[in-house]
Design an enzyme around this catalytic site. Structure first.
Site, mmCIF file in Angstrom:
data_model
loop_
_atom_site.group_PDB
_atom_site.id
_atom_site.type_symbol
_atom_site.label_atom_id
_atom_site.label_comp_id
_atom_site.label_asym_id
_atom_site.label_seq_id
_atom_site.Cartn_x
_atom_site.Cartn_y
_atom_site.Cartn_z
ATOM 1 N N ASP A 153 7.489 -2.368 -1.458
ATOM 2 C CA ASP A 153 6.344 -2.290 -0.546
ATOM 3 C C ASP A 153 5.667 -0.919 -0.612
ATOM 4 O O ASP A 153 6.338 0.101 -0.710
ATOM 5 C CB ASP A 153 6.862 -2.554 0.878
ATOM 6 C CG ASP A 153 5.741 -2.856 1.850
ATOM 7 O OD1 ASP A 153 4.591 -3.050 1.406
ATOM 8 O OD2 ASP A 153 6.023 -2.906 3.069
ATOM 9 N N HIS A 154 4.362 -0.935 -0.547
ATOM 10 C CA HIS A 154 3.577 0.303 -0.522
ATOM 11 C C HIS A 154 3.951 1.262 -1.634
ATOM 12 O O HIS A 154 4.173 2.449 -1.402
ATOM 13 C CB HIS A 154 3.681 0.979 0.850
ATOM 14 C CG HIS A 154 2.732 0.347 1.842
ATOM 15 N ND1 HIS A 154 1.383 0.548 1.785
ATOM 16 C CD2 HIS A 154 2.945 -0.511 2.852
ATOM 17 C CE1 HIS A 154 0.806 -0.160 2.732
ATOM 18 N NE2 HIS A 154 1.719 -0.823 3.393
ATOM 19 N N GLU B 284 0.531 -7.700 -4.914
ATOM 20 C CA GLU B 284 -0.343 -7.511 -3.747
ATOM 21 C C GLU B 284 -1.067 -6.177 -3.875
ATOM 22 O O GLU B 284 -0.466 -5.165 -4.227
ATOM 23 C CB GLU B 284 0.484 -7.523 -2.453
ATOM 24 C CG GLU B 284 -0.353 -7.128 -1.238
ATOM 25 C CD GLU B 284 0.271 -7.514 0.092
ATOM 26 O OE1 GLU B 284 0.854 -8.613 0.201
ATOM 27 O OE2 GLU B 284 0.173 -6.708 1.032
HETATM 28 ZN ZN ZN Z 1 0.245 -1.472 4.913
#
Ligand code: ZN
Length: 480
Positions: A152-153, A260
């Protein structure tokens, strides 16, 4: 039963060739039981007793990799084809069993391992650790419906490589360092000057593509670009698009990875034009985007409900959801913990096709168990969190009013769990998790971490029930 283990988790029983597997509880914690020829593939202790010979193996990263080789269902998978996907970040590595029990009967694909580099640094864990915790939970619960793992990120090529190398099935590329937000509020004269410095062949192609055109998103929504808007959007987002393209082409292309693109970690909200432009350019360039995270209107602070005008959010969200639908990916809602007032909108306006990320709330449910069961430990955490709030605020932006948090000394043990129902206290306990987990005593030993883990192992069934209730409430509000 013998002295080496005390209980078998019935749902964990598996067969592979001549080998049998299960997770067992022992005095040393949960272990993997293996009997048969697969035994030699695992590190552990060989035990021979009247029932036969078997191996008891600790639930390590190393052993989890062998389990992943043998049992396909323990490997993280792409969420393609699943309409509702939910990220369930587990900072302690103890929440996945509760998450699995929450989603197992529902049409929801869980992304059980979901962690950013910031979270890894704050918790002192690795991507291998995070995934192994999910693998063992999946195996223990006998959860064969599939799950994902989200790096994530991630910001750089190296970070993406790291997560992919550990077997992660989803990559969330955080483009914030390439989004030139300084142009968002710049005067038009500056925008014009900077735009005119860009290569002419690029700007003229973009102008041809976007100006004096209507882009119908659906029957009600059309996106149009005026020259002033286009110049600004190009300056703000073009470097981010180039970065996403480069990461995709070098590392993602040809693999079944849920890619994403996150443009949410910015100060200004993402306009429909900006979302459309980013998506249209990425898809045109052949990037298989599975979800985009825009920055929506209003405040998405960690671990508390949405702050802002809900009807304004709905108007804004509808457009983003429709843009996502048009391009065939999911709209992704970040900081989705506890955003109860907007969940019905997310469920409805996406037609039940979205990605939602939660993380902090799972830590707060762990703290709730501690408040209920180990009041002394809770008091120490609470005091430490308040004392160290200024440090934590360097990593997380929150607005909280400390004067609204009831004085700890005059709060009886029976009322401690109520802090977890109060927004200001929640935020303080939420953002200090990293400092809490890594705080050391003078002699170098960890001050809280081991006690937190010990308490949560002891009261695991309470933690599981708490998660089922709280994440279950998220799903109910989403209309699942
Ligand atoms: Zn975010």
């Amino acid at each position: 039963m013998n002295g080496k283990y005390t209980e078998i988790y019935p749902k964990s029983k598996q067969k592979h060739g001549d080998s049998s597997f299960s997770i067992v509880a022992s005095d040393a914690g949960d272990m993997l039981y293996v009997a048969g020829s697969d035994m030699e593939r695992f590190k552990g202790e060989i035990i021979s007793d009247p029932d036969g010979t078997y191996k008891l193996c600790p639930l390590t990263v190393e052993n989890s990799k062998v389990i992943r080789e043998i049992f396909d269902f323990t490997r993280p998978k792409s969420h393609k084809g699943h309409a509702i996907t939910i990220g369930l970040g587990d900072r302690l590595g103890l929440a996945s069993a509760g998450h699995i029990r929450t989603v197992c009967g529902l049409d929801v694909f869980p992304v059980l391992a979901q962690q950013s580099i910031r979270e890894l640094n704050l918790t002192g864990r690795t991507y291998d650790d995070v995934l192994a915790a999910a693998v063992w939970a999946v195996f223990r619960e006998g959860y064969t419906k599939g799950y994902g793992a989200d790096g994530d990120h991630l910001k750089s090529h190296d970070e993406v490589k790291y997560a992919l190398g550990c077997g992660y099935s989803m990559i969330t590329l955080d483009c914030s360092e390439h989004i030139r937000n300084d142009y968002a509020g710049a005067p038009l004269t500056e925008i014009e000057a900077k735009y005119n410095e860009l290569p002419k062949d690029i700007t003229s192609t973009l102008e041809e593509r976007y100006l004096e055109k209507n882009f119908p998103v659906d029957n009600d929504v059309t996106v149009e670009f005026k020259k002033d808007d286009l110049m600004r959007i190009v300056l703000i987002y073009l470097p981010a698009i180039e970065h996403a393209l480069s990461v995709y082409e070098q590392l993602i292309k040809g693999k079944d990875i849920d890619f994403e693109v996150s443009i949410d970690e910015t100060l200004s909200t993402t306009t429909p034009q900006a979302h459309f432009f980013v998506a249209n350019e990425l898809l045109r360039l052949g990037v298989d985007v599975r979800s985009v995270a825009p920055r929506f209107v209003g405040e998405f602070q960690k671990g508390i409900d949405y702050r802002g005008d809900v009807s304004e959010f709905e108007r804004d969200f509808i457009i983003h959801a429709k843009i996502a639908e048009k391009f065939g990916y999911k709209v992704s809602v970040h900081s989705g913990s506890d955003k109860f007032s907007i969940f019905p909108i997310v469920g409805k306006q996406t037609g039940g096709k979205y990605h939602l990320k939660t993380a902090g709330t799972n830590w707060l449910e762990a703290v709730r168990v501690i408040a209920e069961k180990e009041p002394q430990l809770y008091r120490e955490l609470h005091t430490f969190a308040l004392e160290n709030l200024p440090e934590a605020r360097k990593y997380y932006v929150i607005t909280c009013d400390l004067s609204k948090i009831a004085d700890l000394n005059s709060t009886p043990d029976s009322k401690l769990p109520e802090y977890l129902n109060q927004d200001d206290a929640r935020q303080v306990l939420h953002i200090t998790y990293g400092l809490i987990l890594q705080e050391k005593n003078d002699d170098g030993t960890l001050r809280f971490r081991d006690r937190i883990y010990k308490a949560l192992h002891k009261y695991e069934s309470e933690y599981i029930k708490g998660l089922e209730k709280h994440i279950g409430k998220h799903l109910t509000e989403l209309g699942i």
